[in-house]
Design a protein around this motif. Structure first.
Motif, PDB file in Angstrom:
ATOM      1  N   UNK B   1       0.781  -1.330   0.026  1.00  0.00           N
ATOM      2  CA  UNK B   1       0.078   0.129   0.070  1.00  0.00           C
ATOM      3  C   UNK B   1       0.628   1.107   0.030  1.00  0.00           C
ATOM      4  N   UNK B   2       0.273   2.411  -0.219  1.00  0.00           N
ATOM      5  CA  UNK B   2       0.941   3.687  -0.231  1.00  0.00           C
ATOM      6  C   UNK B   2       1.943   3.647  -1.418  1.00  0.00           C
ATOM      7  N   UNK B   3       1.740   3.050  -2.587  1.00  0.00           N
ATOM      8  CA  UNK B   3       2.772   3.040  -3.411  1.00  0.00           C
ATOM      9  C   UNK B   3       2.368   4.102  -4.381  1.00  0.00           C
ATOM     10  N   UNK B   4       3.542   5.082  -4.679  1.00  0.00           N
ATOM     11  CA  UNK B   4       3.290   5.908  -5.875  1.00  0.00           C
ATOM     12  C   UNK B   4       4.603   5.414  -6.631  1.00  0.00           C
ATOM     13  N   UNK B   5       4.939   6.420  -7.315  1.00  0.00           N
ATOM     14  CA  UNK B   5       6.040   6.017  -8.258  1.00  0.00           C
ATOM     15  C   UNK B   5       5.571   5.870  -9.973  1.00  0.00           C
ATOM     16  N   UNK B   6       4.374   5.859 -10.150  1.00  0.00           N
ATOM     17  CA  UNK B   6       4.108   5.540 -11.343  1.00  0.00           C
ATOM     18  C   UNK B   6       4.211   7.000 -12.303  1.00  0.00           C
ATOM     19  N   UNK B   7       3.909   7.996 -11.653  1.00  0.00           N
ATOM     20  CA  UNK B   7       4.101   9.257 -12.232  1.00  0.00           C
ATOM     21  C   UNK B   7       5.437   9.519 -12.588  1.00  0.00           C
ATOM     22  N   UNK B   8       5.968  10.288 -13.687  1.00  0.00           N
ATOM     23  CA  UNK B   8       7.402  10.223 -14.090  1.00  0.00           C
ATOM     24  C   UNK B   8       7.744  11.739 -13.825  1.00  0.00           C
ATOM     25  N   UNK B   9       6.801  12.671 -13.321  1.00  0.00           N
ATOM     26  CA  UNK B   9       7.076  14.143 -13.409  1.00  0.00           C
ATOM     27  C   UNK B   9       8.096  14.360 -12.307  1.00  0.00           C
ATOM     28  N   UNK B  10       8.639  15.529 -12.251  1.00  0.00           N
ATOM     29  CA  UNK B  10       9.590  15.758 -11.257  1.00  0.00           C
ATOM     30  C   UNK B  10       9.292  15.538  -9.609  1.00  0.00           C
ATOM     31  N   UNK B  11       7.980  15.911  -9.448  1.00  0.00           N
ATOM     32  CA  UNK B  11       7.521  15.788  -8.052  1.00  0.00           C
ATOM     33  C   UNK B  11       7.957  14.452  -7.195  1.00  0.00           C
ATOM     34  N   UNK B  12       7.630  13.568  -7.796  1.00  0.00           N
ATOM     35  CA  UNK B  12       8.016  12.196  -7.046  1.00  0.00           C
ATOM     36  C   UNK B  12       9.425  11.834  -6.925  1.00  0.00           C
ATOM     37  N   UNK B  13      10.317  12.549  -7.877  1.00  0.00           N
ATOM     38  CA  UNK B  13      11.315  11.961  -7.785  1.00  0.00           C
ATOM     39  C   UNK B  13      12.180  11.959  -6.515  1.00  0.00           C
ATOM     40  N   UNK B  14      12.080  13.425  -5.969  1.00  0.00           N
ATOM     41  CA  UNK B  14      12.769  13.454  -4.679  1.00  0.00           C
ATOM     42  C   UNK B  14      12.329  12.384  -3.654  1.00  0.00           C
ATOM     43  N   UNK B  15      11.095  12.036  -3.696  1.00  0.00           N
ATOM     44  CA  UNK B  15      10.324  11.221  -2.868  1.00  0.00           C
ATOM     45  C   UNK B  15      10.982   9.492  -3.114  1.00  0.00           C
ATOM     46  N   UNK B  36      15.470  -7.804  13.694  1.00  0.00           N
ATOM     47  CA  UNK B  36      14.966  -7.661  14.825  1.00  0.00           C
ATOM     48  C   UNK B  36      15.264  -6.164  15.341  1.00  0.00           C
ATOM     49  N   UNK B  37      16.479  -5.706  15.090  1.00  0.00           N
ATOM     50  CA  UNK B  37      17.102  -4.430  15.367  1.00  0.00           C
ATOM     51  C   UNK B  37      16.045  -3.244  14.310  1.00  0.00           C
ATOM     52  N   UNK B  38      15.294  -3.714  13.393  1.00  0.00           N
ATOM     53  CA  UNK B  38      14.776  -2.796  12.726  1.00  0.00           C
ATOM     54  C   UNK B  38      13.590  -2.171  13.345  1.00  0.00           C
ATOM     55  N   UNK B  39      13.861  -0.899  13.669  1.00  0.00           N
ATOM     56  CA  UNK B  39      12.834   0.117  14.240  1.00  0.00           C
ATOM     57  C   UNK B  39      12.830   1.573  13.426  1.00  0.00           C
ATOM     58  N   UNK B  40      11.814   2.059  13.293  1.00  0.00           N
ATOM     59  CA  UNK B  40      11.718   3.324  12.560  1.00  0.00           C
ATOM     60  C   UNK B  40      12.831   4.287  13.234  1.00  0.00           C
ATOM     61  N   UNK B  41      13.073   4.251  14.501  1.00  0.00           N
ATOM     62  CA  UNK B  41      13.958   5.149  15.048  1.00  0.00           C
ATOM     63  C   UNK B  41      15.321   4.917  14.828  1.00  0.00           C
ATOM     64  N   UNK B  57       7.022   7.598   4.383  1.00  0.00           N
ATOM     65  CA  UNK B  57       7.333   6.681   3.326  1.00  0.00           C
ATOM     66  C   UNK B  57       6.709   5.131   3.374  1.00  0.00           C
ATOM     67  N   UNK B  58       6.759   4.603   4.591  1.00  0.00           N
ATOM     68  CA  UNK B  58       6.463   3.207   4.871  1.00  0.00           C
ATOM     69  C   UNK B  58       5.497   3.332   6.079  1.00  0.00           C
ATOM     70  N   UNK B  59       4.249   3.348   5.796  1.00  0.00           N
ATOM     71  CA  UNK B  59       3.361   3.394   6.816  1.00  0.00           C
ATOM     72  C   UNK B  59       3.391   2.463   8.196  1.00  0.00           C
ATOM     73  N   UNK B  60       3.759   1.338   7.760  1.00  0.00           N
ATOM     74  CA  UNK B  60       4.109   0.517   8.844  1.00  0.00           C
ATOM     75  C   UNK B  60       5.567  -0.359   8.564  1.00  0.00           C
ATOM     76  N   UNK B  66       9.470  -5.617   3.946  1.00  0.00           N
ATOM     77  CA  UNK B  66       8.856  -5.982   2.686  1.00  0.00           C
ATOM     78  C   UNK B  66       9.681  -5.270   1.790  1.00  0.00           C
ATOM     79  N   UNK B  67       9.999  -3.985   1.748  1.00  0.00           N
ATOM     80  CA  UNK B  67      10.550  -3.357   0.636  1.00  0.00           C
ATOM     81  C   UNK B  67      11.988  -3.676   0.639  1.00  0.00           C
TER      82      UNK B  67
END
Lengths: 187, 187
Positions: B1-15, B36-41, B57-60, B66-67
DNA sequence: AGACAACTAGAACCATCGTACAATTACTTC
DNA sequence: GAAGTAATTGTACGATGGTTCTAGTTGTCT
């Protein structure tokens, strides 16, 4: 650390029982929620005891995981030893064991893999995991005296198990057996 | 979920850049402290950004893992593809890759194994892990047309990697190669 | 220039967890 | 049955972590 059990008088018996019970609960948790789900509280709840008891018997969470892997390895070892002692076709029976990772034995196999993965980061666990593979090797020695064939056999059995876990269930014992036999044959 | 990246215009590039940066930081953490050491922080700190960014960028946390596994698999796939395209002895080069799990590539191999273990519990990741093994199979197809030999080869490569990770370092590329060759030969 | 969406920062909320500790109970021994 | 040790409980502290929220910034399009 914190190891008793050398004395055989009545005092420690209860303690050993508790210990085994806690390990058992730990394995249940690992099977259900993975190694990441193992917390003092989760284990205690599973065992129907209080949190302080788990810390009483296992000072740190790591101790608990070590004990759990050791238990899993011992069970596996025992299983293989029985096959070797009683079966007239050890490879067939071993194949059945591996193939069972797809069905009713899936959670068990998952737990084994997770704990074994854990072992890669904990030097204390490596001897346990190594002994594990040595038992599989023992089984191969029954059929060949070529060290390389044994090595292939052990590796294949591990790889097959991984494949089965990822391929959601399709695992024909006969097929597994054929692959294992081929590993033994070799050129 | 929360997947963009289909648009090719400049906006999403930084993202997308940020996204890649976060994944990279995640892999660094996995290599160092395990899955196990993977935490948001921890990931944010590693990347030198704030915690809210990783959740942006990664809701959960799961999405992040997964990414990360997907990225690892892609890298591995690319590696194998390059071997297949350019090497005059693919099995030898592949053996070198496997054997590297003992030395400088150990942390990488550890991360791969942990993430792959993770895949067993996450249906969403299974196709990724499966593609992974299919690439190894592709390599085997270069040398045999026997499906069973291919299966043995894939399983052996996985088992060898596990063995190397648990046997603290001893892994001679020539030896790995010999075992892999034997797996291909077979009776 | 203004509007709008993407992006970033900082803080905070709430839950969970590891661990420690004092108090209480059960058991064994003498 | 008293003393002493093992076993068990309840509780609490400090820390960490996932997630959310709000406010502010940057970039893009018209």
């Amino acid at each position: 650390m914190g190891d008793e059990g050398t004395t055989t008088d009545g005092r420690r018996v209860r303690g050993q029982r508790r210990r085994a019970q806690i390990i058992e609960a730990t394995l249940t948790v690992v099977r259900r929620d993975g190694a990441a789900g193992v917390t003092h509280r989760a284990v205690a709840k599973e065992a129907g005891i209080t949190t302080s008891l788990t810390t009483y018997y296992f000072a740190t969470l790591d101790d608990l995981l070590v004990a759990a892997l050791t238990e899993v390895a011992d069970t596996y070892t025992e299983h293989i030893r029985r096959i070797m002692d009683t079966s007239d076709d050890p490879v067939r029976d071993f194949a059945a064991l591996v193939a069972a990772s797809a069905g009713e034995g899936r959670e068990r196999a998952l737990a084994e893999r997770e704990l074994s993965t854990l072992a890669a980061r904990r030097p204390a666990l490596r001897p346990v995991a190594r002994r594990w593979r040595e038992r599989v090797a023992d089984l191969a020695w029954l059929r060949t005296s070529d060290p390389r064939a044994v090595e292939v056999f052990v590796a294949v059995s591990e790889g097959l198990c991984a494949a089965i876990l990822l391929d959601e269930g399709r695992a024909d014992p006969e097929h597994v057996r054929a692959v294992l036999e081929r590993a033994l044959a070799g050129g």
